[in-house]
Design a protein around this motif. Structure first.
Motif, PDB file in Angstrom:
ATOM      1  N   LEU A 169       0.848  -1.192   0.000  1.00 57.26           N
ATOM      2  CA  LEU A 169       0.000   0.000   0.000  1.00 57.26           C
ATOM      3  C   LEU A 169       0.888   1.248   0.000  1.00 57.26           C
ATOM      4  N   THR A 170       0.551   2.204  -0.838  1.00 53.53           N
ATOM      5  CA  THR A 170       1.291   3.461  -0.884  1.00 53.53           C
ATOM      6  C   THR A 170       0.502   4.530  -0.137  1.00 53.53           C
ATOM      7  N   LYS A 171       1.115   5.103   0.902  1.00 47.00           N
ATOM      8  CA  LYS A 171       0.467   6.127   1.727  1.00 47.00           C
ATOM      9  C   LYS A 171       1.204   7.443   1.508  1.00 47.00           C
ATOM     10  N   THR A 172       0.479   8.442   1.027  1.00 51.53           N
ATOM     11  CA  THR A 172       1.103   9.713   0.696  1.00 51.53           C
ATOM     12  C   THR A 172       0.468  10.844   1.482  1.00 51.53           C
ATOM     13  N   ARG A 222      -3.106   4.384  -1.763  1.00 57.70           N
ATOM     14  CA  ARG A 222      -3.301   3.820  -3.111  1.00 57.70           C
ATOM     15  C   ARG A 222      -2.828   2.375  -3.167  1.00 57.70           C
ATOM     16  N   GLY A 223      -3.321   1.670  -4.177  1.00 60.53           N
ATOM     17  CA  GLY A 223      -2.917   0.291  -4.388  1.00 60.53           C
ATOM     18  C   GLY A 223      -3.648  -0.657  -3.460  1.00 60.53           C
ATOM     19  N   PHE A 224      -3.129  -1.863  -3.326  1.00 60.37           N
ATOM     20  CA  PHE A 224      -3.707  -2.844  -2.415  1.00 60.37           C
ATOM     21  C   PHE A 224      -2.632  -3.837  -2.007  1.00 60.37           C
ATOM     22  N   THR A 225      -2.875  -4.479  -0.871  1.00 62.65           N
ATOM     23  CA  THR A 225      -2.071  -5.607  -0.442  1.00 62.65           C
ATOM     24  C   THR A 225      -3.046  -6.759  -0.182  1.00 62.65           C
ATOM     25  N   CYS A 243      -6.713  -5.970   0.366  1.00 66.21           N
ATOM     26  CA  CYS A 243      -6.832  -5.009   1.465  1.00 66.21           C
ATOM     27  C   CYS A 243      -6.419  -3.638   0.929  1.00 66.21           C
ATOM     28  N   TYR A 244      -7.350  -2.695   0.902  1.00 62.98           N
ATOM     29  CA  TYR A 244      -7.094  -1.378   0.323  1.00 62.98           C
ATOM     30  C   TYR A 244      -6.745  -0.320   1.370  1.00 62.98           C
ATOM     31  N   LEU A 245      -6.885  -0.663   2.638  1.00 63.88           N
ATOM     32  CA  LEU A 245      -6.544   0.256   3.725  1.00 63.88           C
ATOM     33  C   LEU A 245      -6.205  -0.586   4.946  1.00 63.88           C
ATOM     34  N   ASP A 246      -5.010  -0.405   5.500  1.00 59.42           N
ATOM     35  CA  ASP A 246      -4.579  -1.266   6.607  1.00 59.42           C
ATOM     36  C   ASP A 246      -4.641  -0.574   7.963  1.00 59.42           C
ATOM     37  N   HIS A 247      -5.332   0.574   8.034  1.00 50.94           N
ATOM     38  CA  HIS A 247      -5.514   1.250   9.309  1.00 50.94           C
ATOM     39  C   HIS A 247      -6.813   2.056   9.263  1.00 50.94           C
ATOM     40  N   LYS A 248      -7.360   2.362  10.441  1.00 48.30           N
ATOM     41  CA  LYS A 248      -8.597   3.118  10.517  1.00 48.30           C
ATOM     42  C   LYS A 248      -8.306   4.609  10.416  1.00 48.30           C
ATOM     43  N   ILE A 249      -9.106   5.310   9.612  1.00 50.01           N
ATOM     44  CA  ILE A 249      -9.001   6.762   9.532  1.00 50.01           C
ATOM     45  C   ILE A 249     -10.349   7.322   9.086  1.00 50.01           C
ATOM     46  N   ALA A 250     -10.854   8.284   9.848  1.00 50.16           N
ATOM     47  CA  ALA A 250     -12.071   8.989   9.475  1.00 50.16           C
ATOM     48  C   ALA A 250     -11.756  10.418   9.054  1.00 50.16           C
TER      49      ALA A 250
END
Length: 268
Positions: free
Chosen positions: A13-16, A173-176, A184-191
């Protein structure tokens, strides 16, 4: 502590995280404007920006692979750092990676690379041609892959600069894949990005979110609430100005901030 997602293979997953931070100042004469730009160039030169990005690298649990930096004429600076999630044995690094470190003090631009990630910063001091208002903008990008998250450095980055207006973008972006092959498109919670900013910091700003949850896109912009005039006068004391002048200067500063915050020339 939330249970970690068990993954199959590499977390790609790419986190920017992208920042625009603005500092606004009142500098009336041509000499004051030039001195303000010179002051900003000295305070936020390539060497100091490099130190800030190296601190961020430590905070997010990454490791520096390469650094490139540059100061510009007439003003501004840039730094780029390439990082890795895990420490890299020296024998595995490309010999050219850090070949420029010996001459960093002679170079005017800084750039750093990560094996999966990078950090960049660029500065843009400037002044209004006829309103005695000067601004300093710094753009920061922190892009990571794997487990490390750029969100851990939010408070530090905000506190490293005089931040009157802040715009923050965060995108995953992306997936794992999980162990059963499920994407899995997001590996942590964020609102909201605001959830990762210290509450005391948020109290100082009016903040607004524009989020696109289905695309994992998060946007927050922040405007400083209190404007203490003395903090915005470059090489001047507030008592040098009449009450009428103080009000006029305060209105000019607030106008500049509102226009930057909204992205519109609202008073034209």
């Amino acid at each position: 502590m939330a249970e970690k997602i068990k993954l199959y293979g590499f977390n790609n997953l790419t986190k920017t995280l992208s920042f625009n931070i603005y500092d606004v100042c009142y500098a009336k004469t041509e000499r004051e404007k030039n001195e303000y730009v010179a002051y900003i160039d000295e305070q936020y030169n390539a060497e100091r920006l490099t130190n800030i990005l190296c601190d961020v690298t430590d905070m997010i649990g990454a490791h520096v692979l390469n650094i490139s930096k540059q100061n510009y004429d007439p003003q501004g600076a840039s730094v780029t750092i390439l990082i890795s999630e895990m420490p890299m044995p020296a024998e595995t690094l490309d010999p050219s990676c850090n070949s420029g470190l010996e001459i960093l003090s002679k170079r005017e631009t800084v750039c750093g690379h990560l094996d999966k990630s990078h950090l960049t910063v660029h500065t843009y001091p400037e002044f209004h041609p006829n309103q005695a208002i000067s601004t300093f903008r710094v753009d920061i990008d922190v892009s990571t892959c794997g487990k490390i998250s750029p969100l851990n450095a939010l408070d530090y980055l905000i506190g490293s600069f005089d931040s009157d207006i802040i715009t923050i973008d965060y995108r995953v972006r992306g997936f794992t894949r999980e162990m059963d092959g499920r994407k899995c498109y997001l590996d942590h919670k964020i609102a909201s990005i605001q959830d990762f900013i210290d509450a005391k910091t948020l109290q100082e700003y009016d903040a607004q979110d524009i989020n696109v949850y289905q695309s994992n896109i998060f946007h927050t912009k922040m405007l400083i609430k209190e404007l203490h005039l003395q903090n915005y006068l470059f090489n001047n004391d507030v008592l040098e100005f009449s009450p009428k002048e103080r009000l006029e200067i305060t209105n000019r500063l607030r106008r500049e901030m509102i226009e930057i915050y909204t992205g519109m020339n609202v008073y034209e």
